[in-house]
Motif scaffolding. Structure first.
Motif: not given
Lengths: 433, 433
Positions: B411-417
């Motif tokens: 899904g949407p990937v931001a800092l944690e990804g």
């Protein structure tokens, strides 16, 4: 209860003329269909199915041991080494252990359905991330038939279907074990295709598994370095694995000498053939008891290969070549270097570690924290033997393998590493402005 | 403050005769060395560096806009379409937005150092899993220069180094933006090599990035389907991406008619070109207001292609071909099918979804929960427009992309990804029995 084992002769790959790719695609479709059933099961249903499998494994002891005896006889005729025959051989105690391990996996907490995170947006949308099975896992392994049961149990517990491809040496054993799984699953009302054994030993079918993008979701190789290297080189499907375990133990200046001796000896000599065994010992030039640490290893029968400063500690230490610093011996052999402080140790580890497990022995908390922060390995230890690098020792209950890649799951991987997640969004008619 | 932009001519790949593989290896070594510095920074240091970058971006407005004007002029001369020129063009407002976005990323919580899990073993070993940066991220993108700033900011915020390879149309713009990042980083005392722009447009260098296993830890392609398909086909490095967004909305029998009309219209027509736009509408045969839902879409200017039952709802609906059910239009076109209940809808979605985002509209909580559980997509929604599939809308503050793979991040990937983890083990001299 009887287990129908497969005929002795290698079964054909399927319909006449079916290519390895078509075979893998067919098995994967069947496995994925079965997985959709698994994905909807409750914790209790999956646990019950595994307990049913354990019961069938016990009841099928004569059939499984007979199949195994055929494999062992064929292995002896082929001239397999004693170590290989030992890995291959099953007996009543080992089979009981296999059934017990399946029950142990049944008793582990089910990761599927766990809510990883929840939030509510200002517009009222409720978001959650929940754990789900990955899908279809491919396991490629060598001659140990217990991998068949271990890997299948872990995959099933976490709601995954599995496609197993074991070594030809264990073919009859694997078929008998897989048949027991199928019977146990069916007795619990589950599709037998949730666990499938590749019906051919054709090596091209392994290649087809490795490139089955979209059909197989993850490959786990279980075996020696050449197997893992081949899988990593050829796979287009994501691989969960480690190639090497070049594990370091650094004895810091402020290490307790008794602890240093004990940890170093255990890290190397408890079992030399496991991936968490120490392969390089780094001793700080300021550590006052270096000679007794190396003497302890030498006296225990370990061959030491050292740099020039290490060699000055004991005349029994042989000279190390450049290659020694990058060698996983998996044997009673150890490379030893004397280093000038923590920075030099960190530098050596950064240059030579396989990023599996590296450890420091120190009584200095600041040195310990720097080591934990700066060593870039899947597992970093303080004041403990690197031989603890194991899913069971980490409290995971079991492990499907140890991973040194940087994505998804690292270190010992068990049920959680066999899951992924999806986002659930619950609204009340929201539209995006 | 001035920003030194690169010379107009394409720079040589490095030392004379340096192969694309050697070039990527050299850049990766420099990037990885810089990343080891980033990995040790505090939250505040990383945030401060990004704010310094934002300041340089603002101060460098004349240089960046001048570089961009050269790209736009070259694009016009090359006959780029209006849409491509619009993606390429920067102006003072867009540049201010870019600097503001970098500051926004600076204000996001730092995932690095988060303790994911902790436990203590019976033998006293203390285990924890802590978030760490992934390492070196490769970004391969097309003509939008703001990707340079967005992606670099997200990577830096999470302690990763980045190797950027943008499209040739935006070469001067990208160099000017990258130079601003370098200046900002250096003013904050950080190594400029933490963000590097590929110094050549040689396509072979892209291939070298895609196969740089062990040097680049993850590739994120940003751009159209052909770019993503090429990256997925050729990469040996793990790729975070989605290829298609074939998103479904299923209007269940128990859907509120007004909500169904509003959600369907928004899911398709708010913006037709984004990956979360609905591409197939499934209408339950028992839903009483089907005709008004399709009329709302037709009246809004959407072309509808339906199966025979859908076509009976409105004479303006064209016949759908088999290919329509697997087509991502990214336009004012929609395929529509009438389905016999929830099971048929689930079956259609299982067969045709790209596993990006699928939604149900229903007033029946049991139907909603079955849909959430059984649809196997990265994002599953109830009573909401699929156009919410976006990192910003999910509260992540930004996104590096949306992933439809099954491992690591979905899904949407931001800092944690952009992080992974390592295991820390703190002992007091334990050896393994």
């Amino acid at each position: 209860m009887t287990v129908q084992t497969a005929p002795v002769a290698d079964r054909p790959a399927g319909a006449a003329g079916e290519s390895p790719e078509d075979l893998v695609a067919r098995l994967a479709r069947d496995g994925r269909a079965a997985q959709r059933v698994l994905a909807r099961l409750t914790d209790a249903q999956k646990a019950e199915a595994l307990r049913a499998v354990a019961g069938v494994l016990r009841a099928a002891e004569p059939a499984i041991l007979e199949a195994n005896a055929r494999d062992v006889a064929a292995g002896e005729a082929k001239g397999l080494t004693g170590a290989m025959l030992d890995r291959l051989r099953l007996d009543p105690a080992r089979l009981a252990g296999m059934a017990g391990a399946v029950e142990q996996v049944a008793s582990l907490p089910d990761p599927v359905g766990e809510v990883i995170a929840e939030s509510e947006r200002p517009n009222g949308l409720k978001l959650s991330r929940v754990r789900i099975p990955i899908g279809l896992i491919g396991i490629i392994y060598e001659s140990r038939p217990n991998v068949t049961a271990d890997a299948a149990a872990l995959c099933l517990r976490s709601g995954n279907a599995v496609l197993l491809r074991g070594g030809s040496e264990a073919l009859h054993s694997n078929r008998a074990i897989a048949a027991a799984f199928a019977e146990g699953l069916e007795s619990a009302g589950l599709p037998a295709a949730a666990i499938q054994l590749m019906p051919t030993q054709d090596r091209a079918a392994v290649g087809a598994m490795l490139t089955a993008v979209g059909l197989i979701d993850m490959i786990v190789p279980r075996g020696g370095k050449s197997l893992v290297a081949r899988v990593q080189a050829d796979a287009r499907v994501p691989v969960l694995a480690h190639l090497d375990g070049i594990c370091h133990t650094y004895i810091h200046a402020a290490a307790d000498p008794e602890m240093a001796r004990g940890v170093a000896l255990n890290a190397k000599m408890r079992r030399t053939g496991i991936c968490g065994a120490m392969e390089t010992l780094l001793i700080d030039t300021q550590f006052p008891e270096s000679a007794s640490v190396v003497a302890g290893l030498l006296d225990a029968g370990c061959e030491l290969r050292g740099d020039s400063r290490a060699r000055s500690l004991d005349p029994r230490i042989l000279p190390a070549s450049d290659a020694d610093w990058d060698t996983e011996y998996l044997d009673s052999v150890l490379s030893v270097a004397v280093v000038d402080g923590l920075d030099a140790a960190l530098e050596h580890i950064a240059a030579h570690s396989s990023h599996h497990t590296d450890a420091i022995v120190t009584g200095d908390p600041a040195a310990a924290e720097r080591f934990l922060n700066e060593v870039d390995s899947a597992i970093v230890m303080v004041n403990a033997s690197s031989q603890f690098a194991d899913g069971g020792e980490f409290g995971l209950g079991a492990e499907i393998g140890i991973a040194t890649g940087r994505l998804h799951a690292r270190g010992p991987v068990a049920l959680e590493g066999l899951t992924t997640y999806k986002w659930l969004v619950r609204g009340s008619g929201q539209t995006r402005p």
